[in-house]
Design a protein around this motif. Structure first.
Motif, PDB file in Angstrom:
ATOM      1  N   GLY A 102     -29.757  28.597   0.256  1.00 42.68           N
ATOM      2  CA  GLY A 102     -29.158  27.297  -0.011  1.00 42.68           C
ATOM      3  C   GLY A 102     -30.104  26.193   0.434  1.00 42.68           C
ATOM      4  O   GLY A 102     -31.296  26.442   0.652  1.00 42.68           O
ATOM      5  N   ARG A 103     -29.565  25.000   0.588  1.00 40.63           N
ATOM      6  CA  ARG A 103     -30.412  23.856   0.936  1.00 40.63           C
ATOM      7  C   ARG A 103     -29.709  22.911   1.891  1.00 40.63           C
ATOM      8  O   ARG A 103     -28.493  22.697   1.804  1.00 40.63           O
ATOM      9  CB  ARG A 103     -30.779  23.078  -0.331  1.00 40.63           C
ATOM     10  N   TRP A 104     -30.471  22.374   2.812  1.00 39.51           N
ATOM     11  CA  TRP A 104     -30.043  21.198   3.554  1.00 39.51           C
ATOM     12  C   TRP A 104     -30.311  19.987   2.670  1.00 39.51           C
ATOM     13  O   TRP A 104     -31.427  19.816   2.165  1.00 39.51           O
ATOM     14  CB  TRP A 104     -30.807  21.064   4.871  1.00 39.51           C
ATOM     15  N   LEU A 105     -29.301  19.163   2.462  1.00 36.91           N
ATOM     16  CA  LEU A 105     -29.391  18.063   1.510  1.00 36.91           C
ATOM     17  C   LEU A 105     -29.439  16.719   2.222  1.00 36.91           C
ATOM     18  O   LEU A 105     -28.575  16.397   3.047  1.00 36.91           O
ATOM     19  CB  LEU A 105     -28.189  18.090   0.563  1.00 36.91           C
ATOM     20  N   ILE A 106     -30.473  15.945   1.892  1.00 40.31           N
ATOM     21  CA  ILE A 106     -30.612  14.571   2.379  1.00 40.31           C
ATOM     22  C   ILE A 106     -30.407  13.656   1.177  1.00 40.31           C
ATOM     23  O   ILE A 106     -31.207  13.660   0.243  1.00 40.31           O
ATOM     24  CB  ILE A 106     -32.004  14.333   2.989  1.00 40.31           C
ATOM     25  N   ILE A 154     -33.444  14.819  -1.191  1.00 36.10           N
ATOM     26  CA  ILE A 154     -34.431  15.749  -0.651  1.00 36.10           C
ATOM     27  C   ILE A 154     -33.676  16.987  -0.189  1.00 36.10           C
ATOM     28  O   ILE A 154     -32.693  16.885   0.549  1.00 36.10           O
ATOM     29  CB  ILE A 154     -35.218  15.148   0.529  1.00 36.10           C
ATOM     30  N   GLY A 155     -34.114  18.147  -0.649  1.00 38.68           N
ATOM     31  CA  GLY A 155     -33.488  19.391  -0.235  1.00 38.68           C
ATOM     32  C   GLY A 155     -34.482  20.306   0.444  1.00 38.68           C
ATOM     33  O   GLY A 155     -35.590  20.494  -0.065  1.00 38.68           O
ATOM     34  N   VAL A 156     -34.105  20.836   1.589  1.00 38.68           N
ATOM     35  CA  VAL A 156     -34.922  21.842   2.275  1.00 38.68           C
ATOM     36  C   VAL A 156     -34.251  23.190   2.057  1.00 38.68           C
ATOM     37  O   VAL A 156     -33.113  23.400   2.492  1.00 38.68           O
ATOM     38  CB  VAL A 156     -35.067  21.528   3.774  1.00 38.68           C
ATOM     39  N   TRP A 157     -34.936  24.086   1.354  1.00 38.17           N
ATOM     40  CA  TRP A 157     -34.357  25.359   0.924  1.00 38.17           C
ATOM     41  C   TRP A 157     -34.622  26.466   1.936  1.00 38.17           C
ATOM     42  O   TRP A 157     -35.755  26.621   2.429  1.00 38.17           O
ATOM     43  CB  TRP A 157     -34.950  25.761  -0.422  1.00 38.17           C
ATOM     44  N   THR A 158     -33.585  27.249   2.208  1.00 41.25           N
ATOM     45  CA  THR A 158     -33.732  28.404   3.094  1.00 41.25           C
ATOM     46  C   THR A 158     -33.361  29.672   2.333  1.00 41.25           C
ATOM     47  O   THR A 158     -32.713  29.634   1.292  1.00 41.25           O
ATOM     48  CB  THR A 158     -32.866  28.275   4.360  1.00 41.25           C
ATOM     49  N   VAL A 187     -25.680  17.946   5.242  1.00 37.97           N
ATOM     50  CA  VAL A 187     -24.839  19.026   4.742  1.00 37.97           C
ATOM     51  C   VAL A 187     -25.712  20.126   4.158  1.00 37.97           C
ATOM     52  O   VAL A 187     -26.804  19.877   3.643  1.00 37.97           O
ATOM     53  CB  VAL A 187     -23.848  18.523   3.673  1.00 37.97           C
ATOM     54  N   TYR A 188     -25.208  21.353   4.247  1.00 39.59           N
ATOM     55  CA  TYR A 188     -25.892  22.522   3.701  1.00 39.59           C
ATOM     56  C   TYR A 188     -25.030  23.130   2.611  1.00 39.59           C
ATOM     57  O   TYR A 188     -23.827  23.381   2.807  1.00 39.59           O
ATOM     58  CB  TYR A 188     -26.153  23.543   4.801  1.00 39.59           C
TER      59      TYR A 188
END
Length: 208
Positions: A102-106, A154-158, A187-188
């Motif tokens: 998923g992603r942390w969303l900014i 901006i999304g940081v994907w894990t 939010v993730y």
């Protein structure tokens, strides 16, 4: 005519990357090799065809050389993306490295494009290439910045959204490095939830 304009946009974004070469001085190797991707929507192509692999790098010096040769995120046209992912991971949900994640969303509103977008994106990139997430860095696949009319993201994907502890620690580090106010909530979201959503609301699995 529109197609020519799109080709010119890709050329403008990438025009100087051919000049990026190995210099004679000793460079500082990164733990991973990273690949920059550029996306621009073209209706006559499918989504994957619109993704352009720009260049890969594996040293800090080559990152800064690349970063200073391409357009800032805030200068991209609406509908365009930059993505930075570990080598051999494509910036798409369906990639084997991403499909369970998923992603942390900014989320940023329009006025933040001038003040915050470029700073946030640069800091996220530095977190990625600098392995700022410590023992959780292996869970990070990459990051995407979306330039959109209603607001940029901006999304940081894990890699695995079920690894709650790692995901939350990554989110806390992002918030810390971006110097976000305590009252600001990140939010993730799981990629699988994004795939099946029918409206504008996506379930948030974690928050920090």
């Amino acid at each position: 005519m529109a197609s020519n304009n799109k080709n010119e946009e890709v050329e403008e974004v990438t025009k100087n990357t051919d000049d990026l070469s190995i210099d004679s001085y000793i460079k500082h190797p990164l733990q991973n090799t990273w690949t920059l991707w550029y996306y621009e929507h073209d209706r006559i192509k499918n989504w994957e065809e619109n993704q352009k692999k720009i260049i890969s790098f594996d040293t800090a010096e080559d990152f800064w050389s690349l970063f200073t040769h391409i357009k800032l995120a805030s200068d991209l046209r609406q509908g365009c993306d930059y993505s930075l992912f570990k080598k051999d991971i494509r910036p798409m949900w369906e990639d084997d490295a991403n499909k369970r994640g998923g992603r942390w969303l900014i989320s940023l509103d329009k006025k933040q494009r001038t003040n915050d977008l470029d700073n946030y994106w640069r800091e996220v990139l530095l977190c990625l290439i600098g392995e700022a997430f410590d023992e959780h860095s292996d869970e990070v696949c990459g990051a995407v910045v979306n330039i959109r009319g209603k607001g940029d993201k901006i999304g940081v994907w894990t890699a695995d959204c079920s690894k709650g502890n790692s995901v939350i620690e990554i989110g806390k580090k992002i918030k810390e490095r971006l110097k976000m106010d305590r009252n600001t909530t990140l939010v993730y979201q799981a990629h699988n939830d994004l795939k099946v959503k029918t409206g504008s609301i996506t379930k948030n699995i974690y928050t920090v």
